[in-house]
Design a protein around this motif. Structure first.
Motif, short mmCIF file in Angstrom:
data_model
loop_
_atom_site.label_atom_id
_atom_site.label_comp_id
_atom_site.label_asym_id
_atom_site.label_seq_id
_atom_site.Cartn_x
_atom_site.Cartn_y
_atom_site.Cartn_z
N ALA A 52 -1.67 3.83 -11.62
CA ALA A 52 -1.13 3.08 -12.75
C ALA A 52 0.15 2.34 -12.36
CB ALA A 52 -0.87 4.02 -13.92
N ALA A 53 1.03 3.04 -11.65
CA ALA A 53 2.30 2.42 -11.25
C ALA A 53 2.07 1.34 -10.20
CB ALA A 53 3.25 3.49 -10.71
N SER A 54 1.14 1.57 -9.28
CA SER A 54 0.91 0.58 -8.22
C SER A 54 0.29 -0.69 -8.80
CB SER A 54 0.04 1.16 -7.11
OG SER A 54 -1.21 1.54 -7.60
N ARG A 55 -0.53 -0.57 -9.85
CA ARG A 55 -1.10 -1.76 -10.48
C ARG A 55 -0.03 -2.58 -11.19
NH1 ARG A 55 -6.68 -2.04 -10.46
NH2 ARG A 55 -7.66 -0.17 -9.66
N ILE A 56 0.99 -1.92 -11.71
CA ILE A 56 2.13 -2.64 -12.29
C ILE A 56 2.84 -3.43 -11.20
CG2 ILE A 56 4.40 -2.36 -13.38
CD1 ILE A 56 3.20 0.08 -14.85
N CYS A 57 2.86 -2.86 -9.98
CA CYS A 57 3.51 -3.52 -8.84
C CYS A 57 2.60 -4.57 -8.18
CB CYS A 57 3.93 -2.48 -7.80
SG CYS A 57 5.19 -1.36 -8.39
N PHE A 109 11.19 4.28 -11.19
CA PHE A 109 10.24 3.21 -10.93
C PHE A 109 10.77 2.15 -9.96
CE2 PHE A 109 7.83 -0.63 -11.75
CZ PHE A 109 6.55 -0.14 -11.54
N PRO A 110 12.05 1.78 -10.01
CA PRO A 110 12.54 0.80 -9.01
C PRO A 110 12.39 1.30 -7.57
CG PRO A 110 14.09 0.97 -10.81
CD PRO A 110 13.06 2.03 -11.04
N GLY A 111 12.60 2.59 -7.36
CA GLY A 111 12.40 3.17 -6.02
C GLY A 111 10.94 3.10 -5.61
N PHE A 112 10.04 3.40 -6.55
CA PHE A 112 8.60 3.32 -6.27
C PHE A 112 8.22 1.88 -5.96
CE2 PHE A 112 4.23 2.56 -7.54
CZ PHE A 112 3.57 3.59 -6.91
N ALA A 113 8.79 0.93 -6.72
CA ALA A 113 8.47 -0.49 -6.50
C ALA A 113 8.92 -0.94 -5.12
CB ALA A 113 9.12 -1.34 -7.59
N ALA A 114 10.06 -0.43 -4.66
CA ALA A 114 10.55 -0.79 -3.33
C ALA A 114 9.59 -0.27 -2.25
CB ALA A 114 11.94 -0.21 -3.11
N ILE A 115 9.12 0.94 -2.42
CA ILE A 115 8.16 1.51 -1.47
C ILE A 115 6.85 0.72 -1.51
CG2 ILE A 115 6.74 3.54 -1.00
CD1 ILE A 115 9.11 5.26 -1.86
N ALA A 116 6.42 0.35 -2.72
CA ALA A 116 5.18 -0.42 -2.86
C ALA A 116 5.31 -1.78 -2.19
CB ALA A 116 4.84 -0.58 -4.34
N GLU A 117 6.49 -2.39 -2.29
CA GLU A 117 6.71 -3.70 -1.63
C GLU A 117 6.61 -3.57 -0.12
OE1 GLU A 117 6.85 -6.77 -2.83
OE2 GLU A 117 6.43 -5.84 -4.77
N GLN A 118 7.17 -2.51 0.43
CA GLN A 118 7.05 -2.28 1.89
C GLN A 118 5.59 -2.12 2.30
OE1 GLN A 118 9.50 1.17 2.56
NE2 GLN A 118 11.33 -0.07 2.98
N ALA A 119 4.83 -1.39 1.49
CA ALA A 119 3.41 -1.19 1.78
C ALA A 119 2.65 -2.50 1.69
CB ALA A 119 2.81 -0.16 0.82
N LYS A 120 2.96 -3.31 0.66
CA LYS A 120 2.30 -4.61 0.50
C LYS A 120 2.63 -5.54 1.66
CE LYS A 120 2.53 -6.61 -3.58
NZ LYS A 120 2.99 -6.95 -4.94
N ALA A 121 3.87 -5.51 2.13
CA ALA A 121 4.28 -6.35 3.25
C ALA A 121 3.50 -5.98 4.52
CB ALA A 121 5.78 -6.22 3.50
N LYS A 122 3.29 -4.70 4.74
CA LYS A 122 2.53 -4.26 5.93
C LYS A 122 1.06 -4.64 5.80
CE LYS A 122 5.03 -2.40 9.06
NZ LYS A 122 5.04 -2.87 10.43
N MET A 123 0.53 -4.63 4.58
CA MET A 123 -0.86 -5.01 4.35
C MET A 123 -1.06 -6.50 4.61
SD MET A 123 -3.00 -2.58 3.52
CE MET A 123 -4.30 -3.41 2.66
#
Length: 119
Positions: A67-72, A103-117
């Motif tokens: 749910a949180a990753s879909r928001i990101c 959530f901002p911390g989760f979003a930062a981690i999600a951005e790093q994951a998206k950048a690697k993808m």
């Protein structure tokens, strides 16, 4: 062979069953045969459900992370794959906790994951 008197041990054994059935309704707390069945069944469920609890919590964490990753702007599977590529080792329990409480911390981690993808 010596005679064995079982009174004390038998009473102790019965009492342990009755003690375990405390709070059960009706004959399930008063009649020895029914008490034994109820207690043994309850112990089987308790043993089984200690394993099921682990599964249930993992499913809950995955739902929360998704749910949180879909928001990101990504999906759960892409997020996990991106985290592996980015060599970020964080377990699902901690990720779910971040998604709820930070959530901002989760979003930062999600951005790093998206950048690697993307790379």
């Amino acid at each position: 062979m010596a005679r064995v008197k079982r009174a004390v041990h038998a009473r102790k054994k019965r009492n342990s069953y009755f003690k375990a059935a405390k709070g059960y309704r009706g004959g399930r707390s008063r009649l020895l045969r029914t008490v034994k069945e109820a207690v043994n069944r309850a112990r089987c469920y308790a043993y089984r459900d200690r394993k099921v609890k682990k599964r249930d919590f993992r499913r809950l964490w995955i739902v929360r992370i998704n749910a949180a990753s879909r928001i990101c702007g990504t999906t759960y599977s892409n997020l996990i794959h991106g985290l592996k590529l980015a060599q970020i080792e964080i377990d699902r329990k901690a990720l779910a906790e971040l998604a709820i409480n930070d959530f901002p911390g989760f979003a930062a981690i999600a951005e790093q994951a998206k950048a690697k993808m993307a790379a």
